[in-house]
Design an enzyme around this catalytic site. Structure first.
Site: not given
Length: 787
Positions: A165, A226
């Site tokens: 990430d 997301d």
């Protein structure tokens, strides 16, 4: 038209030109990866003492791996269990001797190597998470500056898939992702490399250096937002892929894939048609198929979609060419055609009937939604992440509540206060009482009326889409239904005859005080005695009637006028204002102020205001102006009650105007019915206590206050301050807080939004159905009333 002719037309309309020399750096991920990931449903729940089956722990991942094998997912191609954020140990974040990352030993007692062996024994791949930043997005230790060391650690544990990430300084990503790619390659173990770098560098896919990602060893990458467990989020991703498909397709192929994010199928937040749509679009787009559900609780309908062999065959086609939305269609097109070339010369085609799904949702043909989620999906979210989803949905999509719903609840509010006025009219004023004492009696009757009204109907309002009559009295006046008690071994978890008698006495005492001509302390004592019993043995109903808010005012009202009654009621209300309210900064602005301002009836749809307050649709944090506005409102809220206590007329006027404005602001927001009701009550209380009963704080009454009342108010003040810093210890109701996001914490404790959600997740809450008749473990905690 013959099938071959149709195929030729389709091929011509979406020819993909692959840049010469575009080769994967390794031989991994020849086909889009398939598997399961924990983030969508389980997020960062680390509080295993509340629910050890849903927290981030080795049990969770072992159970999902067993289900993957037993239910046929592994055989169908879903080959990996991917652990997301929050597995790491904190404080220290790395081993003091070796400097290596290591898991939380309470939640992963066997260690990561043993967990990897568990997966591999079942033929399941081992996926893990870290970030190219000093800390992960949830605040756990990450890999920036430790890439080679961490890659060796991951390889020693048997990791097969690594998700990296961002969460930090974007300037470091260009270096960090390259270094991690080299580190994984040098680790001695083939590890598929998932990069999140592209998702952090904007919306425009045409400007992203996909060739660089491939050269850095990335086998797949997250491109965009997301996914949230809702159709609105899913459809926005489909639109984005459609808009940029022709730009992205040349960079997709064996060893390097665009990742549309997790599959929501089986997560109980989509209709069956919406789930089929996601599977179809994901497969034709050659996206990785990473499930974001709970494999132990997938319906047969959802399972059949996930295991559809024809769809999976398209996704895993060896040619590896990404499908796109055909030319001539746009995101606004009600029907769209998507297509993809396959290795045997066939063409896979998806007919996306977008307008049918939208009309079904608008017409109520799809399941009832809670901010874009199904009821079950919404309730499965932890409390902190429920707020996170709620805030994003409100700011981007609006509440979508019809005007009649607001009209209905304002009508209920009007009926409630007309009822109070009827009491005032039909119960005559005693002839032997002064006007000042009579007004004080009417004020106490207002508090009793409001207390009783909330006991009758708890939290039914436009925010949650409720259009029913208030019906909380059913829960109070029932037998055998679920309750929460501090002494379960003594009294059990179900309402009994004694509970029924106490709740009945509560209503009788309220009506007795309201119908009396004179001040009748016996009825007040009875109401308070019932509240104490209910707090001990039926906690959800204690908060359903806002007894934590009205109790202190009523307690002060029990004392004689010459023992500080008026000043006691004033100070009790001041504490309500001081420790609760609207003008918070930081996370409070993100979750409450921003959404409510932008979706109020006055400001809804005003793009200029959105741009003024919020950075962007991708970054919903407040702008500098929004932060300043939040600080100003917070300062006003904290200082206005202080101004009311000052013996200076000008300051008292400032305090009165500010407090009145605060309550008027709340009445403009799309809040539940009870919020409208008690805000109007507290607004009227402020007018009486600080303007009619006494202009400003009654210092004379305060000097005569009973030591018992003084001691209680000091104790409450101390408890409230403690609750500001430790809401997960004392509960956000006792501290007059709704959650961990107030001004004090913004400055001293809360640095990241995710930390707020984790803090909130550790506050225990009650089940949502007070009429449930099953036994559950008792929670000695402060609950969330969701009646």
């Amino acid at each position: 038209m013959p099938a071959k002719a149709v195929a030729s037309l389709l091929l011509a309309s979406f020819a993909v030109h692959v840049p010469s020399g575009l080769q994967a750096r390794n031989s991994l991920a020849a086909k889009p990866p398939m598997g399961w990931m924990s983030w969508e449903l389980f997020r960062c729940d680390v509080n295993c003492s509340v629910d050890n089956q849903k927290c981030i722990s080795e049990w969770l991942y072992q159970s999902q791996a067993d289900a993957m094998v037993a239910d046929g997912y592994l055989k169908a191609g879903y080959s990996g269990i991917h652990i997301d954020d929050c597995w790491m140990h904190q404080n220290p974040g790395r081993d003091n001797t070796t400097g290596e990352l290591f898991p939380n030993s309470d939640r992963f007692p066997s260690g990561m190597k043993a967990l990897g062996d568990f997966f591999h024994e079942r033929g399941v791949g081992f996926g893990l998470y870290s970030a190219e930043s000093p800390a992960t997005c949830a605040g756990f230790p990450a890999s920036a500056g430790h890439e080679f060391q961490d890659a060796r650690t991951f390889a020693n544990w048997g990791v097969d898939y690594m998700k990296m990430d961002g969460c930090g300084d974007q300037a470091y990503y260009e270096k960090g992702y390259h270094v991690m790619g080299s580190a994984l390659e040098a680790s001695g173990r083939p590890i598929t490399y998932s990069c999140s770098w592209p998702a952090y560098i904007g919306d425009n896919e045409s400007t992203k250096p996909f060739g660089e990602f491939i050269m850095d060893g990335c086998n797949l990458w997250r491109n965009w937002n997301d996914i949230d467990c809702s159709w609105n989020s899913l459809s926005s991703i489909i639109d984005h892929w459609g808009d940029y498909g022709s730009v992205m397709a040349p960079f997709a192929g064996p060893g390097h894939w665009h990742d549309m994010d997790m599959l929501l199928i089986g997560a109980n937040c989509l209709s069956e048609d919406e789930e089929r749509t996601q599977m179809a679009i994901w497969c034709v787009s050659a996206s990785p198929l990473i499930m974001g559900n709970d494999l132990l609780n997938v319906s047969e309908a959802s399972k059949s979609i996930l295991l559809n062999s024809d769809a999976i065959a398209v996704n895993q086609d060896s040619l590896g060419q990404m499908g796109i939305r055909l030319k001539g269609y746009s995101s606004q097109s009600p029907q769209q055609v998507w297509a993809r070339n396959l290795a045997n010369g066939d063409v896979a085609v998806v007919l996306y009937n977008k307008v049918a799904l939208e009309l079904a949702k608008e017409g109520g043909l799809v399941m009832e939604t809670y901010f874009g989620l199904s009821k079950d999906g919404f309730q499965k979210l932890s409390l902190g992440h429920r707020l996170d989803h709620f805030a994003k949905y409100i700011m981007l999509e609006g509440l979508g509540r019809p005007w009649w719903l607001y009209a209905w609840h304002f009508a209920l509010l009007l009926v409630s206060y007309l009822g109070y006025l009827a009491v005032v009219y039909f119960v005559p004023k005693p002839s032997d009482i002064s006007s000042g004492s009579y007004y004080q009696l009417l004020f106490v009757k207002l508090i009793i009326w409001q207390h009783m009204a909330e006991a009758i109907g708890c939290r039914q309002g436009p925010l949650m889409g409720h259009g029913a009559l208030p019906n909380n009295y059913r829960y109070r006046l029932s037998l055998g239904t679920l309750r929460y008690t501090t002494l379960p071994a003594l009294t059990g978890n179900r309402r009994n005859l004694l509970d029924l008698l106490v709740h009945s006495l509560f209503f009788v005492a309220c009506v007795g005080f309201l119908s009396g001509q004179n001040y009748q302390p016996l009825f007040l004592y009875s109401v308070l005695a019932c509240d104490v019993w209910i707090f001990l043995f039926d906690q959800s109903q204690f908060y359903a009637s806002s007894a934590h808010a009205y109790g202190s005012i009523l307690l002060a009202a029990c004392f004689p006028a010459e023992s500080g009654r008026l000043a006691g009621m004033q100070l009790a209300l001041i504490m309500q204002w001081f420790f609760s309210g609207i003008g918070k900064v930081g996370p409070w602005f993100t979750y409450v102020n921003g959404p409510f301002i932008l979706q109020s009836k006055i400001f809804a749809g005003q793009q200029w205001l959105f741009k003024l307050l919020i950075k962007s649709p991708d970054d919903l944090s407040p702008t500098f102006f929004g932060v300043c506005l939040g600080h100003f409102a917070a300062a006003a809220e904290y200082l206005a009650p202080v101004a009311l206590m000052m013996p200076v007329d000008q300051l008292i006027w400032i305090g009165l105007i500010t407090i009145t404005g605060m309550h008027l602001y709340i009445l403009m927001m799309p809040a539940p019915f009870d919020v409208y009701s008690w805000n109007l009550c507290f607004g009227l209380s402020g007018v009486y206590l600080f303007y009619i009963g006494s202009f400003g704080l009654d210092h004379l009454s305060g000097s005569e206050m009973s030591p018992w009342l003084t001691s209680y108010l000091l104790l409450e003040y101390s408890v409230c301050w403690y609750g500001q810093f430790f809401p997960d210890k004392i509960g956000y109701y006792l501290s007059h807080r709704y959650w961990a996001g107030n001004w004090v914490q913004t400055f001293f404790l809360v640095k990241k939004t995710e930390a707020v959600k984790l803090k909130l997740d550790s506050v225990k809450t009650f089940q949502s159905n007070p009429l449930a008749t099953f036994d559950i473990p008792s929670l000695v905690c402060i609950p969330s009333c969701d009646c």
